[in-house]
Design a protein around this motif. Structure first.
Motif, mmCIF file in Angstrom:
data_model
loop_
_atom_site.group_PDB
_atom_site.id
_atom_site.type_symbol
_atom_site.label_atom_id
_atom_site.label_comp_id
_atom_site.label_asym_id
_atom_site.label_seq_id
_atom_site.Cartn_x
_atom_site.Cartn_y
_atom_site.Cartn_z
ATOM 1 N N VAL A 55 -38.872 9.961 -0.371
ATOM 2 C CA VAL A 55 -39.313 11.397 0.280
ATOM 3 C C VAL A 55 -39.787 11.170 2.014
ATOM 4 N N ALA A 56 -40.512 10.277 2.216
ATOM 5 C CA ALA A 56 -40.869 10.055 3.405
ATOM 6 C C ALA A 56 -39.741 9.423 4.454
ATOM 7 N N GLN A 57 -39.154 8.440 3.771
ATOM 8 C CA GLN A 57 -37.805 8.035 4.311
ATOM 9 C C GLN A 57 -36.957 8.864 4.844
ATOM 10 N N GLU A 58 -36.645 9.884 3.980
ATOM 11 C CA GLU A 58 -35.778 11.065 4.246
ATOM 12 C C GLU A 58 -36.395 12.047 5.224
ATOM 13 N N TYR A 59 -37.679 12.415 5.105
ATOM 14 C CA TYR A 59 -38.164 13.397 5.993
ATOM 15 C C TYR A 59 -38.849 13.172 6.998
ATOM 16 N N SER A 60 -39.758 11.986 6.917
ATOM 17 C CA SER A 60 -40.876 11.628 8.084
ATOM 18 C C SER A 60 -40.325 11.396 9.289
ATOM 19 N N GLU A 61 -40.823 11.859 10.533
ATOM 20 C CA GLU A 61 -40.366 11.852 11.878
ATOM 21 C C GLU A 61 -41.387 10.719 12.299
ATOM 22 N N GLU B 146 -40.110 21.606 2.954
ATOM 23 C CA GLU B 146 -38.841 21.205 2.206
ATOM 24 C C GLU B 146 -39.405 19.720 1.482
ATOM 25 N N ALA B 147 -40.073 18.759 2.217
ATOM 26 C CA ALA B 147 -40.343 17.689 1.467
ATOM 27 C C ALA B 147 -41.550 17.866 0.540
ATOM 28 N N TYR B 148 -42.153 18.835 0.671
ATOM 29 C CA TYR B 148 -43.344 19.189 -0.392
ATOM 30 C C TYR B 148 -42.639 19.761 -1.604
ATOM 31 N N LYS B 149 -41.600 20.698 -1.238
ATOM 32 C CA LYS B 149 -40.604 21.096 -2.533
ATOM 33 C C LYS B 149 -40.159 20.282 -3.196
ATOM 34 N N LYS B 150 -39.462 19.296 -2.532
ATOM 35 C CA LYS B 150 -38.968 18.089 -3.255
ATOM 36 C C LYS B 150 -39.908 17.582 -4.109
ATOM 37 N N LEU B 151 -41.209 17.072 -3.586
ATOM 38 C CA LEU B 151 -42.428 16.291 -4.301
ATOM 39 C C LEU B 151 -43.045 17.369 -5.511
ATOM 40 N N GLN B 152 -42.797 18.867 -5.158
ATOM 41 C CA GLN B 152 -43.393 19.763 -6.340
ATOM 42 C C GLN B 152 -42.292 19.546 -7.378
ATOM 43 N N ASP B 153 -40.785 19.777 -7.161
ATOM 44 C CA ASP B 153 -39.922 19.835 -8.089
ATOM 45 C C ASP B 153 -40.001 18.809 -9.031
ATOM 46 N N GLY B 154 -40.184 17.447 -8.393
ATOM 47 C CA GLY B 154 -39.809 16.239 -9.062
ATOM 48 C C GLY B 154 -41.215 15.947 -10.060
ATOM 49 N N TRP B 155 -42.390 16.266 -9.456
ATOM 50 C CA TRP B 155 -43.708 15.869 -10.219
ATOM 51 C C TRP B 155 -44.697 16.920 -10.209
ATOM 52 N N ASP C 31 -47.998 16.356 -12.634
ATOM 53 C CA ASP C 31 -47.823 14.830 -12.670
ATOM 54 C C ASP C 31 -48.275 14.334 -11.218
ATOM 55 N N LYS C 32 -48.577 13.071 -11.303
ATOM 56 C CA LYS C 32 -48.710 12.277 -10.039
ATOM 57 C C LYS C 32 -47.457 11.905 -9.406
ATOM 58 N N VAL C 33 -47.243 12.021 -8.100
ATOM 59 C CA VAL C 33 -46.010 11.684 -7.369
ATOM 60 C C VAL C 33 -46.128 9.751 -7.316
ATOM 61 N N PRO C 34 -45.321 9.052 -8.157
ATOM 62 C CA PRO C 34 -45.304 7.540 -7.975
ATOM 63 C C PRO C 34 -45.260 7.208 -6.332
ATOM 64 N N PRO C 35 -46.048 6.132 -5.776
ATOM 65 C CA PRO C 35 -45.705 5.775 -4.603
ATOM 66 C C PRO C 35 -44.260 5.458 -4.370
ATOM 67 N N ALA C 36 -43.549 4.844 -5.118
ATOM 68 C CA ALA C 36 -42.293 4.703 -4.690
ATOM 69 C C ALA C 36 -41.535 5.819 -4.320
ATOM 70 N N ILE D 122 -48.159 15.546 4.971
ATOM 71 C CA ILE D 122 -48.472 15.398 3.655
ATOM 72 C C ILE D 122 -49.055 13.875 3.370
ATOM 73 N N ILE D 123 -49.991 13.756 2.572
ATOM 74 C CA ILE D 123 -50.613 12.523 2.392
ATOM 75 C C ILE D 123 -50.638 11.926 0.679
ATOM 76 N N LEU D 124 -50.229 10.934 0.545
ATOM 77 C CA LEU D 124 -50.552 10.258 -0.769
ATOM 78 C C LEU D 124 -51.698 9.341 -0.525
ATOM 79 N N SER D 125 -52.895 9.604 -1.129
ATOM 80 C CA SER D 125 -53.912 8.592 -1.274
ATOM 81 C C SER D 125 -53.736 7.623 -2.230
ATOM 82 N N GLU D 126 -53.385 6.339 -1.811
ATOM 83 C CA GLU D 126 -53.239 5.146 -2.790
ATOM 84 C C GLU D 126 -54.593 4.040 -3.081
#
Length: 146
Positions: free
Chosen positions: A86-92, A62-71, A76-81, A138-142
């Protein structure tokens, strides 16, 4: 177990190829040795990353789909912000409260598949979901540095 590593490898590499051309300048800011490892993949000593951790595969999807749908579906790359939201909403993981921010960590600190994906995902790129002993990530490399 073999299925997880295959999916992880092909997903992470596929995403890496998609956005690798825009990450070369950020990835080689360390000591700038250049040469065949100019992108810094696999050769850096530290990585800065954000992540999303879920116990259930359905929730990470679900979280990945949200990232896919948006960017991601647009290339596009997902902006860190936005990844942080998405992490605040989904991450445990407790880091979810901080937008999934793990800060800088050295090679050898994280376990198996997590380290492999973190150190092989180009800067600015979001990995495909993958499984570790702690759950699904899911990892975002910064950033990368030596």
């Amino acid at each position: 177990m073999g299925k997880d590593s295959k999916a992880k490898d092909s997903g992470a590499k596929g995403k890496g190829k998609q956005a690798a051309s825009g990450s070369d300048e950020n990835a080689s800011k360390g000591k700038g040795k250049g040469g065949k490892a100019a992108d810094g993949l696999g050769t850096c000593t530290y990585v800065k990353a954000r992540h999303i951790l879920c116990e259930k595969q359905g929730k990470i999807n679900e979280a990945y789909k949200k990232l896919q749908d948006g960017w991601l579906s647009n290339g596009d790359k997902v902006p860190p912000a936005e990844f942080a939201k998405v992490a605040q909403e989904y991450s445990e993981c407790p880091s979810g409260k901080k937008g999934g921010d793990l800060g800088w960590f050295p090679r050898g600190k994280m376990a198996g598949p997590f380290q492999e994906v973190a150190f092989n995902t180009p800067v600015g790129v979001t990995s495909a979901p993958f499984k570790s002993t702690h759950g699904y990530h899911i990892i975002l490399s910064e950033g990368r540095k030596n």
